[in-house]
Design an enzyme around this catalytic site. Structure first.
Site, mmCIF file in Angstrom:
data_model
loop_
_atom_site.group_PDB
_atom_site.id
_atom_site.type_symbol
_atom_site.label_atom_id
_atom_site.label_comp_id
_atom_site.label_asym_id
_atom_site.label_seq_id
_atom_site.Cartn_x
_atom_site.Cartn_y
_atom_site.Cartn_z
ATOM 1 N N LYS A 197 0.682 24.061 19.913
ATOM 2 C CA LYS A 197 0.633 23.318 18.648
ATOM 3 C C LYS A 197 2.029 23.028 18.091
ATOM 4 O O LYS A 197 2.412 23.498 17.017
ATOM 5 C CB LYS A 197 -0.191 24.083 17.619
ATOM 6 C CG LYS A 197 -1.651 24.237 18.025
ATOM 7 C CD LYS A 197 -2.458 24.997 16.987
ATOM 8 C CE LYS A 197 -3.904 25.128 17.434
ATOM 9 N NZ LYS A 197 -4.722 25.888 16.465
ATOM 10 N N ASP A 223 1.510 6.628 2.355
ATOM 11 C CA ASP A 223 1.070 5.390 3.000
ATOM 12 C C ASP A 223 -0.446 5.332 2.839
ATOM 13 O O ASP A 223 -1.178 6.047 3.519
ATOM 14 C CB ASP A 223 1.466 5.420 4.474
ATOM 15 C CG ASP A 223 0.860 4.285 5.287
ATOM 16 O OD1 ASP A 223 0.189 3.411 4.693
ATOM 17 O OD2 ASP A 223 1.038 4.280 6.518
ATOM 18 N N ASP A 276 0.815 -1.212 0.000
ATOM 19 C CA ASP A 276 0.000 0.000 0.000
ATOM 20 C C ASP A 276 0.849 1.263 0.000
ATOM 21 O O ASP A 276 0.402 2.328 0.419
ATOM 22 C CB ASP A 276 -0.940 0.006 1.209
ATOM 23 C CG ASP A 276 -0.187 -0.062 2.535
ATOM 24 O OD1 ASP A 276 1.051 -0.198 2.526
ATOM 25 O OD2 ASP A 276 -0.841 0.016 3.583
#
Length: 236
Positions: A163, A218, A111
């Protein structure tokens, strides 16, 4: 020097694709479409273009569908055979059920979509003196929260980062391995890439990194699957 034409490529196509459910309950993840082609067709095209001729597909979940689609590999100029996982064997365990792997071989997840030059990867490994070479990619992971650092008591905030972005070199799921690494792989049970790396590093076995700065996706990740439609969705 070993070339792709002298090597076997092993494509791991036995996973259940749980992150792409419900689609993968009826369709194997490697056959999820990218444009008008399945992911696996693109992977096999890339292997053929790199000069590989012999490919083993390790299959388990919905194996009959993959086998019906790929057949013997003639449409790609490949010789394809199959290794059947009666029980899931992880990312490295299937190597134990494949005959005639040879002294050096390529292993990749079914994949993974990338413009990685597989011939360059093989040549790099041959020159490295390593028993294993891992194709790597630089990824930046963002955390969408303010991250707190607590003191030893866990009751006071000692640090705060808004963040944060974390940078890592990650495995692309593409490896060149020498047959000698099979000494680390147990027979008859699941064994993953993480287990192989832990065993090799514990012994001090040489493991090389091949950094790739191009495209890598991916497809098991929904965000990457959507991006793949943009990058690889056009027919060749």
């Amino acid at each position: 020097m070993t070339s792709p034409a002298d090597m076997r490529a092993v494509v791991l196509a036995g996973g259940k694709g749980t992150r792409l459910r419900p689609y993968t309950t009826v369709l194997p993840k490697p056959l999820m479409p990218i444009g008008d082609r399945p992911i696996l067709a693109i992977v096999l095209e890339r292997l053929a273009e790199a000069g590989f001729r012999k490919v083993t597909l390790s299959v388990g979940h919905l194996a009959e569908i993959i086998m019906a689609f790929c057949g013997g590999g003639a449409r790609w100029g490949l010789e394809i055979d199959y290794a059947h996982e009666d029980e899931p064997l992880g990312t490295i365990g299937p190597l134990r059920i494949i005959r005639d792997l040879g002294p050096r071989f390529l292993v990749m997840n079914g994949d993974v979509l990338t413009d990685l030059d597989l011939g360059d990867l093989v040549a790099f490994h041959a020159a490295s003196g390593a028993e294993a070479t891992v194709a790597t990619h630089h990824r930046v992971l963002g955390i969408d929260f303010g991250v707190l650092g607590l003191d030893a008591s866990g009751t006071r905030i000692a640090a705060f980062t808004e963040k944060p972005r974390i940078e890592h070199d990650v495995s692309m799921g593409v490896y060149v391995l020498d047959g000698t690494v099979l000494r680390f792989v147990p027979e008859g049970r699941a064994f993953g890439f993480d287990g192989l790396m832990a065993a090799m590093l514990a012994e001090g076995a040489p493991v090389a990194a091949f950094r790739h700065r191009g495209a890598w996706l991916d497809i098991g990740r929904p965000d990457d699957y959507e991006r793949a439609q943009e990058l690889f969705g056009q027919a060749p």
